[in-house]
Design a protein around this motif. Structure first.
Motif, PDB file in Angstrom:
ATOM      1  N   ALA A  76     -30.997  61.065 -13.839  1.00 24.67           N
ATOM      2  CA  ALA A  76     -30.610  62.479 -13.809  1.00 24.67           C
ATOM      3  C   ALA A  76     -30.289  62.772 -12.350  1.00 24.67           C
ATOM      4  N   LEU A  77     -29.088  63.269 -12.098  1.00 21.62           N
ATOM      5  CA  LEU A  77     -28.644  63.569 -10.733  1.00 21.62           C
ATOM      6  C   LEU A  77     -28.533  65.081 -10.575  1.00 21.62           C
ATOM      7  N   GLU A  78     -28.942  65.568  -9.416  1.00 21.76           N
ATOM      8  CA  GLU A  78     -28.885  67.008  -9.162  1.00 21.76           C
ATOM      9  C   GLU A  78     -28.068  67.287  -7.917  1.00 21.76           C
ATOM     10  N   GLY A  79     -27.267  68.338  -7.971  1.00 24.97           N
ATOM     11  CA  GLY A  79     -26.484  68.722  -6.790  1.00 24.97           C
ATOM     12  C   GLY A  79     -25.486  69.797  -7.153  1.00 24.97           C
ATOM     13  N   GLU A  80     -24.747  70.265  -6.147  1.00 23.56           N
ATOM     14  CA  GLU A  80     -23.720  71.275  -6.390  1.00 23.56           C
ATOM     15  C   GLU A  80     -22.660  70.709  -7.302  1.00 23.56           C
ATOM     16  N   ASP A  81     -22.370  71.442  -8.358  1.00 23.17           N
ATOM     17  CA  ASP A  81     -21.280  71.046  -9.243  1.00 23.17           C
ATOM     18  C   ASP A  81     -21.452  69.594  -9.724  1.00 23.17           C
ATOM     19  N   ALA A  82     -22.671  69.214 -10.051  1.00 25.21           N
ATOM     20  CA  ALA A  82     -23.006  67.799 -10.272  1.00 25.21           C
ATOM     21  C   ALA A  82     -22.172  67.130 -11.365  1.00 25.21           C
ATOM     22  N   VAL A  83     -21.860  67.872 -12.432  1.00 25.66           N
ATOM     23  CA  VAL A  83     -21.136  67.245 -13.551  1.00 25.66           C
ATOM     24  C   VAL A  83     -19.743  66.800 -13.099  1.00 25.66           C
ATOM     25  N   ALA A  84     -18.996  67.737 -12.500  1.00 26.34           N
ATOM     26  CA  ALA A  84     -17.631  67.422 -12.054  1.00 26.34           C
ATOM     27  C   ALA A  84     -17.647  66.443 -10.886  1.00 26.34           C
ATOM     28  N   LYS A  85     -18.595  66.621  -9.991  1.00 25.33           N
ATOM     29  CA  LYS A  85     -18.699  65.748  -8.818  1.00 25.33           C
ATOM     30  C   LYS A  85     -18.924  64.297  -9.239  1.00 25.33           C
ATOM     31  N   ASN A  86     -19.828  64.115 -10.201  1.00 26.49           N
ATOM     32  CA  ASN A  86     -20.098  62.761 -10.681  1.00 26.49           C
ATOM     33  C   ASN A  86     -18.847  62.158 -11.327  1.00 26.49           C
ATOM     34  N   ARG A  87     -18.128  62.946 -12.136  1.00 21.61           N
ATOM     35  CA  ARG A  87     -16.915  62.441 -12.787  1.00 21.61           C
ATOM     36  C   ARG A  87     -15.878  62.033 -11.724  1.00 21.61           C
ATOM     37  N   GLU A  88     -15.836  62.811 -10.658  1.00 20.40           N
ATOM     38  CA  GLU A  88     -14.887  62.509  -9.578  1.00 20.40           C
ATOM     39  C   GLU A  88     -15.258  61.183  -8.876  1.00 20.40           C
ATOM     40  N   ILE A  89     -16.537  60.998  -8.624  1.00 22.30           N
ATOM     41  CA  ILE A  89     -17.000  59.774  -7.958  1.00 22.30           C
ATOM     42  C   ILE A  89     -16.796  58.551  -8.862  1.00 22.30           C
ATOM     43  N   MET A  90     -16.952  58.754 -10.193  1.00 21.36           N
ATOM     44  CA  MET A  90     -16.791  57.656 -11.158  1.00 21.36           C
ATOM     45  C   MET A  90     -15.349  57.187 -11.269  1.00 21.36           C
ATOM     46  N   GLY A  91     -14.414  58.121 -11.319  1.00 22.81           N
ATOM     47  CA  GLY A  91     -13.010  57.785 -11.564  1.00 22.81           C
ATOM     48  C   GLY A  91     -12.688  57.758 -13.050  1.00 22.81           C
ATOM     49  N   ALA A  92     -11.414  57.509 -13.363  1.00 21.20           N
ATOM     50  CA  ALA A  92     -10.943  57.564 -14.750  1.00 21.20           C
ATOM     51  C   ALA A  92     -11.637  56.514 -15.623  1.00 21.20           C
ATOM     52  N   THR A  93     -11.696  56.820 -16.936  1.00 24.15           N
ATOM     53  CA  THR A  93     -12.334  55.917 -17.918  1.00 24.15           C
ATOM     54  C   THR A  93     -11.771  54.497 -17.823  1.00 24.15           C
ATOM     55  N   ASN A  94     -10.447  54.413 -17.717  1.00 21.86           N
ATOM     56  CA  ASN A  94      -9.800  53.103 -17.581  1.00 21.86           C
ATOM     57  C   ASN A  94      -9.720  52.748 -16.084  1.00 21.86           C
ATOM     58  N   PRO A  95     -10.439  51.721 -15.661  1.00 19.53           N
ATOM     59  CA  PRO A  95     -10.468  51.397 -14.225  1.00 19.53           C
ATOM     60  C   PRO A  95      -9.081  51.138 -13.628  1.00 19.53           C
ATOM     61  N   ALA A  96      -8.147  50.696 -14.482  1.00 17.91           N
ATOM     62  CA  ALA A  96      -6.781  50.466 -13.986  1.00 17.91           C
ATOM     63  C   ALA A  96      -6.140  51.778 -13.528  1.00 17.91           C
ATOM     64  N   GLU A  97      -6.659  52.894 -14.049  1.00 15.29           N
ATOM     65  CA  GLU A  97      -6.121  54.214 -13.684  1.00 15.29           C
ATOM     66  C   GLU A  97      -7.045  54.976 -12.745  1.00 15.29           C
ATOM     67  N   ALA A  98      -8.149  54.377 -12.375  1.00 13.02           N
ATOM     68  CA  ALA A  98      -9.133  55.077 -11.538  1.00 13.02           C
ATOM     69  C   ALA A  98      -8.655  55.143 -10.081  1.00 13.02           C
ATOM     70  N   ALA A  99      -8.813  56.307  -9.465  1.00 13.12           N
ATOM     71  CA  ALA A  99      -8.378  56.504  -8.079  1.00 13.12           C
ATOM     72  C   ALA A  99      -9.123  55.551  -7.139  1.00 13.12           C
TER      73      ALA A  99
END
Ligand code: DAT
Ligand code: MG
Length: 142
Positions: A76-99
Motif C-alpha cells: 500500500a503506497l501513500e502520497g499526493e495523488d498516489a493512484v495517478a502518480k503510481n500509474r505514471e511511474i508504472m507506464g503503459a500496460t504494454n511495455p512496448a508502449e511504455a514511456a
C-alpha cells in the motif's frame, strides 16, 4: 491534490529479476511512501479473485497462471495523488508502449509479464488494499 493510498504489486517477473529494491526506491524517490508491505505467493483463488474484473477476457487463464508462478510483493503506497502518480511511474500496460524511464519500460518483457500492478482509481485502490491488508498491517507515516 489530496493524499491518497493505492495498491502496488511487484509481480512474479519483477521478483525473479531481483528489482524489488529498485522499484521500492523509485516509489520513495517520487513521494510514494509504503504504509504496508508483504510478500505473498498467491493461491489460484486469490489471483482469480483479485483479477475477477478480467475473468471474461481471453488472457485471464494466462494472467492467473503468471500471477501464481512465484512470490509477489504487495504494497500500500501513500502520497499526493498516489493512484495517478503510481500509474505514471508504472507506464503503459504494454511495455512496448511504455514511456521511457517508466518501470514497465525498464523492467517488463511483454504485456502479460509487465512487472507491476497499480490500482486504476481511488475506489478500486480502497477495495484492493482491503483485499490484501487488514487494518493492523497498515501504518500511518504522517
Ligand atoms: P493494467 O495492469 O495496466 O491496469 P489491465 O487492468 O488492462 O492493465 O490488465 C490487467 C493485466 O492483465 C495486465 O497488467 C496484464 C494482463 N493483460 C492485459 N491485457 C492483456 C493482453 N492483451 N494480453 C495478455 N495479457 C494482458
Ligand atoms: Mg488494471
Amino acid at each position: 491534490m489530496a493524499i491518497e493510498r493505492t495498491l502496488s504489486i511487484i509481480k512474479p517477473d519483477g521478483v525473479e529479476k531481483n528489482v524489488i529494491g529498485k522499484i521500492i526506491a523509485r516509489f520513495e524517490e517520487e513521494g510514494l511512501t509504503p504504509v504496508g508491505i508483504r510478500m505473498a505467493h498467491l493461491a489460484r483463488h486469490e489471483a482469480e479473485g483479485f483479477y475477477a474484473v478480467h475473468k471474461e477476457r481471453p488472457f485471464f487463464g494466462e494472467l492467473v497462471e503468471f500471477m501464481t508462478r512465484g512470490p509477489v510483493v504487495v504494497m500500500a503506497l501513500e502520497g499526493e495523488d498516489a493512484v495517478a502518480k503510481n500509474r505514471e511511474i508504472m507506464g503503459a500496460t504494454n511495455p512496448a508502449e511504455a514511456a521511457e524511464g517508466t518501470l514497465r519500460a525498464l523492467y517488463a518483457t511483454d504485456i502479460g509479464e509487465n512487472t507491476v500492478h497499480g490500482s486504476d482509481s481511488a475506489e478500486n485502490a480502497a477495495i484492493e488494499i482491503k483485499y490484501f491488508f487488514s487494518d493492523v498491517q497498515l501504518f500511518s507515516r504522517g
